[in-house]
Design a protein around this motif. Structure first.
Motif, mmCIF file in Angstrom:
data_model
loop_
_atom_site.group_PDB
_atom_site.id
_atom_site.type_symbol
_atom_site.label_atom_id
_atom_site.label_comp_id
_atom_site.label_asym_id
_atom_site.label_seq_id
_atom_site.Cartn_x
_atom_site.Cartn_y
_atom_site.Cartn_z
ATOM 1 N N VAL A 156 72.517 65.667 54.701
ATOM 2 C CA VAL A 156 71.950 66.452 53.599
ATOM 3 C C VAL A 156 71.142 67.606 54.188
ATOM 4 O O VAL A 156 70.255 67.380 55.027
ATOM 5 C CB VAL A 156 71.055 65.578 52.704
ATOM 6 C CG1 VAL A 156 70.338 66.431 51.661
ATOM 7 C CG2 VAL A 156 71.888 64.501 52.029
ATOM 8 N N PRO A 157 71.421 68.855 53.788
ATOM 9 C CA PRO A 157 70.719 70.023 54.356
ATOM 10 C C PRO A 157 69.345 70.219 53.718
ATOM 11 O O PRO A 157 69.147 71.159 52.926
ATOM 12 C CB PRO A 157 71.673 71.176 54.042
ATOM 13 C CG PRO A 157 72.351 70.748 52.780
ATOM 14 C CD PRO A 157 72.487 69.257 52.862
ATOM 15 N N HIS A 158 68.395 69.378 54.085
ATOM 16 C CA HIS A 158 67.058 69.470 53.495
ATOM 17 C C HIS A 158 66.405 70.823 53.782
ATOM 18 O O HIS A 158 65.591 71.312 52.984
ATOM 19 C CB HIS A 158 66.158 68.356 54.053
ATOM 20 C CG HIS A 158 66.680 66.978 53.795
ATOM 21 N ND1 HIS A 158 66.742 66.435 52.528
ATOM 22 C CD2 HIS A 158 67.178 66.034 54.643
ATOM 23 C CE1 HIS A 158 67.247 65.200 52.607
ATOM 24 N NE2 HIS A 158 67.522 64.946 53.876
ATOM 25 N N HIS A 159 66.783 71.432 54.912
ATOM 26 C CA HIS A 159 66.174 72.719 55.306
ATOM 27 C C HIS A 159 67.214 73.834 55.360
ATOM 28 O O HIS A 159 67.013 74.850 56.041
ATOM 29 C CB HIS A 159 65.497 72.568 56.668
ATOM 30 C CG HIS A 159 64.492 71.464 56.708
ATOM 31 N ND1 HIS A 159 63.220 71.590 56.173
ATOM 32 C CD2 HIS A 159 64.571 70.202 57.216
ATOM 33 C CE1 HIS A 159 62.563 70.452 56.350
ATOM 34 N NE2 HIS A 159 63.368 69.592 56.966
ATOM 35 N N GLY A 160 68.342 73.675 54.669
ATOM 36 C CA GLY A 160 69.345 74.724 54.616
ATOM 37 C C GLY A 160 70.574 74.414 55.450
ATOM 38 O O GLY A 160 70.569 73.525 56.303
ATOM 39 N N SER A 161 71.651 75.179 55.183
ATOM 40 C CA SER A 161 72.935 74.942 55.852
ATOM 41 C C SER A 161 73.490 76.231 56.436
ATOM 42 O O SER A 161 73.320 77.324 55.876
ATOM 43 C CB SER A 161 73.938 74.371 54.852
ATOM 44 O OG SER A 161 75.238 74.363 55.371
ATOM 45 N N HIS A 162 74.170 76.096 57.580
ATOM 46 C CA HIS A 162 74.852 77.246 58.186
ATOM 47 C C HIS A 162 75.963 77.772 57.277
ATOM 48 O O HIS A 162 76.346 78.929 57.374
ATOM 49 C CB HIS A 162 75.446 76.852 59.541
ATOM 50 C CG HIS A 162 74.389 76.636 60.588
ATOM 51 N ND1 HIS A 162 74.643 75.992 61.780
ATOM 52 C CD2 HIS A 162 73.081 76.985 60.630
ATOM 53 C CE1 HIS A 162 73.535 75.952 62.509
ATOM 54 N NE2 HIS A 162 72.578 76.545 61.822
ATOM 55 N N LEU A 163 76.467 76.918 56.418
ATOM 56 C CA LEU A 163 77.526 77.341 55.503
ATOM 57 C C LEU A 163 77.023 78.445 54.591
ATOM 58 O O LEU A 163 77.732 79.409 54.307
ATOM 59 C CB LEU A 163 78.008 76.152 54.673
ATOM 60 C CG LEU A 163 79.108 76.438 53.646
ATOM 61 C CD1 LEU A 163 80.381 76.892 54.342
ATOM 62 C CD2 LEU A 163 79.383 75.203 52.789
ATOM 63 N N ALA A 164 75.776 78.329 54.128
ATOM 64 C CA ALA A 164 75.208 79.350 53.250
ATOM 65 C C ALA A 164 75.027 80.667 53.994
ATOM 66 O O ALA A 164 75.300 81.746 53.452
ATOM 67 C CB ALA A 164 73.865 78.868 52.706
ATOM 68 N N GLU A 165 74.581 80.608 55.253
ATOM 69 C CA GLU A 165 74.401 81.822 56.038
ATOM 70 C C GLU A 165 75.736 82.521 56.258
ATOM 71 O O GLU A 165 75.844 83.744 56.154
ATOM 72 C CB GLU A 165 73.760 81.473 57.377
ATOM 73 C CG GLU A 165 72.367 80.861 57.243
ATOM 74 C CD GLU A 165 71.818 80.395 58.571
ATOM 75 O OE1 GLU A 165 72.412 80.766 59.624
ATOM 76 O OE2 GLU A 165 70.815 79.672 58.572
#
Length: 572
Positions: free
Chosen positions: A450-459
């Motif tokens: 779970v990306p609690h602090h964000g995901s590289h996919l979004a970047e």
């Protein structure tokens, strides 16, 4: 009776003569009366007895079917002689009139007592081997709920009846009983009558947009039958029936249109998706043992049948981006599976929560939730309807409460973005007094990457936003998203205060996106919630929640956490 009356009158006349008769004459008159009436009384009695027995042998009369005129074409009668010589003469006419009289007596008695299976008449028109069948039918209509449930259980356990007995039960039982049989695992399918005559194929085009009018339920059946080679269409139709079953006033129409037999067969399908859609619909129809309502997208993986096993806790599975209620939790099948092909029908394999977890922890109710997600709004089914995590939280909380989630101790299991949704639901529920039970009964949660602090996919999506046109869900996974940071802070404080038990897994291998790009979707630092164990696993993002085998560390550690967290609740 008339002959007996004549005898009494004669005796009274003899006894009231003005001139006392001689003793010899008195007995002589009595002997004459006996000689005259005795043979008539004896012969008449034998005749009536013979005809009653003959009637009993020739016909089995179900007065309830007569009263309701229900499915006349399915009433089963024993064979009657077609010899014309037996249908002539005064004997035949006398038998015919006697049979009519007895039928009227039985029908009248049913109206008077309002119970065609009353004990006083239970053996008058039944063969000995059929008595048990009719007694079970009687019990299935008892005012005592436990008696009804036991009767349905005994019916479902019968596998030695004759074919016509199954059909008789099918036509004589009520709505509650037929649904109960459909939800019993070992039920013989002969208990269900085939659907009635369906409209012609050419009528579908003008009626398919009017489901509830002009035989819409039967038209859906026709479409279902025409697409036996397309499980996806069949599931969509069963999904529609399941949504209609949420409204109790439509239950009778659904049953009488013949859908129960189709659903009972589909519930036995080896395909987990097909069986689960049918099980959801039957559960919504079963108001006898199921109080909850399973709305669109909420599926019970266990138990899918009526069971005597008490359910002591719930485990909820929430998928992530591009996931689904079943395929996300399948057994790992291919390491090279690409994210763009994750929705293909061929990818549906075994569902480990339904098979492994249900077998290891039978006292659990296992629920899986489904909702639409997209990487890009180019592929969205309705791009205008862009749903944020906050929107989905409100929507799923409403559906889960309708399913009784929060009434028992529970554990949340989530993958990828599904974990953010779980956190948002719990934070939102903590602010609503009416949802206190859901918070108080939450024992813990398992997070798979779970990306609690964000995901590289979004970047990555933002960098190519003009080509990918990232969806709202993907934008909310960015580490720079203010809403994501606030959710993490709010949940962490809340979870520590409630002392939730937490287990985190994280991938260590990159995931193929398309045919040319490999991306580490959730890095280790992002999967660290701040509480609970964090366990790295040498798999990619798609396979982090898909154990290869039951004895692998991934599944065994998950099972251990569930058992330990719910230990006290499962012991009670």
């Amino acid at each position: 009776m008339s002959l007996a009356t004549c005898c009494i009158i004669c005796c009274r006349r003899i006894g009231t003569c003005t001139t006392p008769p001689k003793r010899d004459l008195y007995w002589k008159d009595i002997r004459n009366v006996i000689k005259f009436t005795g043979p008539l009384i004896l012969g008449g009695s034998l005749f009536i007895t013979y005809e009653v027995l003959a009637l009993k042998k020739s016909v089995t009369l179900d007065t309830q079917v007569i009263e309701k005129e229900k499915l006349k074409s399915y009433i089963y009668l024993d064979a009657v002689s077609l010899d014309k010589r037996e249908n002539q003469g005064i004997t035949y006419q006398a038998r015919k009139e006697l049979h009519k009289a007895l039928r009227k007596v039985l029908a009248t008695s049913a109206k008077i007592f309002q119970n065609p299976f009353d004990d006083h008449f239970s053996t008058v028109d039944l063969e000995d081997h059929e008595y048990g069948m009719w007694m079970l039918l009687k019990k299935s209509k008892s005012e005592d709920k436990m008696v009804r449930l036991e009767a349905v259980k005994e019916m479902a356990a019968n596998h030695h009846w004759r074919d016509y007995q199954y059909r008789t039960v099918a036509q004589a039982c009520d709505v509650r009983t037929i649904i109960g049989l459909a939800r019993s695992k070992e039920t013989d399918l002969r208990f269900f009558l085939p659907p009635p005559h369906l409209p012609a194929v050419k009528e579908i085009a003008t009626h398919c947009d009017k489901i509830e009018a002009n035989g819409g339920l039967q038209l859906l059946q026709r479409i279902y039958q025409l697409h036996k080679d397309c499980p996806k269409i069949q599931r969509s139709i069963v999904r529609i029936i399941g949504n209609m079953a949420l409204h109790e006033h439509l239950h009778s129409a659904i049953v009488h249109s013949g859908w129960v037999s189709i659903l009972a067969e589909a519930a036995k399908s080896p395909h987990v998706v097909h069986a689960s859609h049918a099980a959801r619909t039957l559960a919504n129809l079963d108001r006898e043992t199921v109080q909850e309502k399973y709305q669109d997208g909420v599926y019970v993986l266990h138990p899918q049948y009526r069971t005597s096993q008490p359910i002591k806790a719930d485990v909820l599975f929430i998928h992530g981006l591009m996931g689904a209620a079943f395929k996300t939790w399948r057994q790992q099948d291919c390491d090279k599976l690409e994210i763009g092909k994750a929705s293909d029908e061929e990818c549906y394999t075994q569902c480990w929560p339904k098979t492994w977890l249900a077998r290891d922890c039978p006292a659990l109710r296992i629920i899986s939730v489904e909702y639409d997600t997209n990487l890009s709004d180019w592929r969205a089914k309705c791009p205008v309807e862009r749903k944020s995590i906050a929107y989905r939280s409100h929507e799923l909380l409403r559906k889960l409460r309708a399913a009784g989630v929060g009434d028992r101790p529970m554990i949340w299991v989530s993958h990828s973005m599904g974990g953010l949704l779980v956190k948002k639901m719990l934070v939102d529920a903590s602010k609503k007094p009416e949802l206190n039970s859901l918070i108080n009964n939450t024992r813990g949660m398992i997070f798979y990457s779970v990306p609690h602090h964000g995901s590289h996919l979004a970047e990555y999506s933002v960098n190519v936003r003009y080509l990918l046109f990232p969806s709202v869900e993907v934008k909310e996974l960015s580490k720079d998203c203010p809403a994501l940071k606030k959710l993490q802070d709010d949940f962490l404080t809340f979870a520590k205060d409630k002392n939730f038990q937490v287990l985190n897994f994280v991938e260590t291998l990159p995931t193929c996106i398309g045919s040319m790009i490999k991306l580490h979707v959730v890095p280790v630092e992002s999967a660290d919630l701040g509480i609970g164990d964090l366990i790295p696993v040498a798999v990619n993002h798609l396979n982090i929640c898909k154990p290869k085998k039951k004895d692998t560390f991934l599944y065994q550690r998950t099972l251990q956490f569930i058992r330990e967290t719910l230990a006290k609740d499962l012991e009670n």
